[in-house]
Design an enzyme around this catalytic site. Structure first.
Site, PDB file in Angstrom:
ATOM      1  N   ASP A   1       0.826  -1.206   0.000  1.00  0.00           N
ATOM      2  CA  ASP A   1       0.000   0.000   0.000  1.00  0.00           C
ATOM      3  C   ASP A   1       0.865   1.263   0.000  1.00  0.00           C
ATOM      4  OD1 ASP A   1      -2.401  -1.393  -0.040  1.00  0.00           O
ATOM      5  OD2 ASP A   1      -2.700  -1.291   2.140  1.00  0.00           O
ATOM      6  N   GLU A   2       1.941   1.251   0.776  1.00  0.00           N
ATOM      7  CA  GLU A   2       2.861   2.396   0.780  1.00  0.00           C
ATOM      8  C   GLU A   2       3.490   2.573  -0.601  1.00  0.00           C
ATOM      9  OE1 GLU A   2       5.710   1.788   3.907  1.00  0.00           O
ATOM     10  OE2 GLU A   2       4.310   2.450   5.449  1.00  0.00           O
ATOM     11  N   LEU A   3       3.879   1.472  -1.223  1.00  0.00           N
ATOM     12  CA  LEU A   3       4.491   1.549  -2.549  1.00  0.00           C
ATOM     13  C   LEU A   3       3.518   2.138  -3.564  1.00  0.00           C
ATOM     14  CD1 LEU A   3       6.930   1.000  -4.367  1.00  0.00           C
ATOM     15  CD2 LEU A   3       5.980  -1.292  -4.766  1.00  0.00           C
TER      16      LEU A   3
END
Length: 140
Positions: free
Chosen positions: A45-47
């Protein structure tokens, strides 16, 4: 130079506004990809957010570090990396899987560094910090 560390945020929650804000305010994002990276929904999700910022801003620089994983395994999501990714995708919607896959394909296509090229982690971190400092110096 400020660093952002998400380790203090409780596991099993989706990335919160403080993480998204940290990513959006960053000029440089260093993504350390390991064989187990794709086993974390949080990392994926961060990526996705990092790649979204990179695509909407010429300012954002993304530096992948490939640690015991090849860029092609990340890009194509195969090998042990792909198995971890497939397991993480179990029970997820096609849309979520596609977002994650697209972000991995993008970061796997970027020129990055290989952790295996350094004899020790301290030297690796020193070289990366120097590189980031030069980038930021040019931007400011």
């Amino acid at each position: 130079m400020r660093t952002f560390n998400d380790q203090g945020i409780e596991r099993s929650h989706t990335i919160g506004p403080e993480v998204v804000q940290g990513i959006r305010e960053s000029k440089v994002s260093i993504v350390v990809l390991s064989p187990n990276y794709a086993s974390s929904r949080w990392c994926l999700d961060e990526l996705v957010e990092i790649i979204k910022c990179k695509e909407t801003s010429e300012e954002m620089i993304v530096m992948p570090i490939f640690n015991r994983v090849s860029p092609s395994n990340v890009r194509i999501q195969n090998g042990a990396f792909g198995k971890a990714f497939d397991k993480t995708c179990e029970g997820e919607t096609k849309e979520v899987k596609k977002r994650w896959s697209n972000a991995l394909t993008h970061v796997g296509s970027l020129r990055g560094d290989y952790a295996l090229l350094w004899d020790d982690d301290a030297k690796m971190l020193e070289d990366i910090a120097t590189h980031v400092s030069l980038i930021l110096k040019d931007k400011c």
